[in-house]
Design an enzyme around this catalytic site. Sequence first.
Site, mmCIF file in Angstrom:
data_model
loop_
_atom_site.group_PDB
_atom_site.id
_atom_site.type_symbol
_atom_site.label_atom_id
_atom_site.label_comp_id
_atom_site.label_asym_id
_atom_site.label_seq_id
_atom_site.Cartn_x
_atom_site.Cartn_y
_atom_site.Cartn_z
ATOM 1 C CB CYS A 82 -0.909 -0.025 1.222
ATOM 2 S SG CYS A 82 -2.017 1.393 1.325
ATOM 3 C CB CYS A 454 -33.546 44.443 14.234
ATOM 4 S SG CYS A 454 -34.322 46.028 13.783
ATOM 5 C CB CYS A 457 -30.817 48.354 12.125
ATOM 6 S SG CYS A 457 -31.466 48.465 13.800
#
Length: 547
Positions: A82, A454, A457
């Site tokens: 591998c 928010c 705003c």
Amino acid sequence: MMADDTPLAALGRAMKARGFEYIGRAPDEWLEFHGAIKAAGAAHVACLAVDPSGLELPRIRVELPQGAPDVLAHIGADGHVCYAAKGSLVLDIFDIAGQTLACIDRAAEVLDLSLSGEMNKDLEDEFFAFWHGDICILDVYPGDPGNLDVLFAGRGDHDSHIAFVTNDVVRTRLKLKAMSLTEGELLAGAAFRVRTSAKPKPLQGAWPPPTVAPLLQWQGLLDPSARRNIERRLLVAYASGRRAALCVVDSPLTQYAFWVAFETANPPGRRSAADARVQLYASKAYPMIAVRMDDRYVTQRNAPGRPTLSGKKIALVGCGTIGGFLAELLLKAGAGLEDGELALIDPDILFPQNIGRHRLGLNRALQNKAIGLKEELAVGAPTANIRALPVKAEEADLTRFDLIINATGEEALGHYLTVTFARRGMFVPILTVWVEGPGVAVRGLLRDTVECACIRCLSELQRAPLYPVVNEPVPLELAGHGCEGLYVPFPASVSIQAACLAAEMVTDWTGGTPGPRLRTRVTRPGFTQAAPDADVARRHTCPACGT
């Protein structure tokens, strides 16, 4: 072997120059070569198989020298080397010869280091390359107390059954139903778990351990305390007259398991402790590949080290074109798990013309969106706590949630929620996500403290935008017929991008890094982002949050 002007002809010449002889085609049509690879001061007979298309890495197998350890890092039991993980190398189908020679060089390097013992540490990382067996699926949170049961299940058209280890049979049965598996035998209390401080690695010698005696010897070399616990638990299982027992080992690296089939069922009270040990040590041990499917692991697997939404109470307002996709992403991030909740709030019906950009399909048409989405998501996540509320947001109690997500696209609803909470002297974090115009961009705004902006705003009192989304004019596009049939057209891909943005902002909020709280993603060519992503402060003159 082949025409001289082909890549495979070049491969044949290159392999011959390297000392490899072409043998012929393997059963899978790969080209086989025999030769030798030099490593650790010696030449080792090697067999190579090369994919003629060049799409796969060459398979390289070597004959190991006498006296070599039975277990070597990156070397399989049959001598397979591998030398590179699949997908770790960029393959060049136009230079098969060059990439094959490079793979031989890499395999020689790995073989040299492995034979010299310099890669033994890698045995821990590739433990499961040597621990073969049947699959054992674990539906147990690591560290959870309680007895473990073994529940066998399979598909109706297959004879083989898979072992599911669980400490909550009811929960696991829900998952088996979702997987369309038929429940078989239940062995109550047939499994147990042992915690160890040692990472597993193969034992140099006969491997895997064929019986309990060498298995306990291996565990004793890793962690003597764990070895004693395993032996004690196996003796208890044997003394109780069980035919078999399954052990799950919690290690720092991973979980692994093995099954012990007792040679002779032991009637309780019929044998001495010494006889029991002799019989136990001779019992066969079978490695099992442990695969976790507990909700915690499934959620954390793709975001290791990061907080999830497990335990959070989240209200998703709007189960339409954004909310439908977002709900699924929230579930995959852990929403609704471990005493958490995902509430889906939407009073509307899904009409057939809307399925072109909705998470739900025609099978849910003319049903309430929240109920249909809940039922659909519960199929794939049967243990998640999902609640459908087919009502307006104004009619739902939103005060008990950790986070409210407004995915309705209705700015006025955001204003209403902000004002309502402010007037009650309460605060709940709100994430608003929406699509700008006909799919020009998607945006998200998080208000997780009272000092954050928010949705109101973001514009002046006269509604002029303070944080414009793009530099170019946003077109006004409508489609449909008549007043009630008009809608803003954009494809489902835009809805999905809005959902992804919201999911990203939710997970950042959960992880303690909520900024930037205003985020924009431009989704249509020809437009450029105007206001940069930023943390926007509350405007004290705002009619919504400034009250």
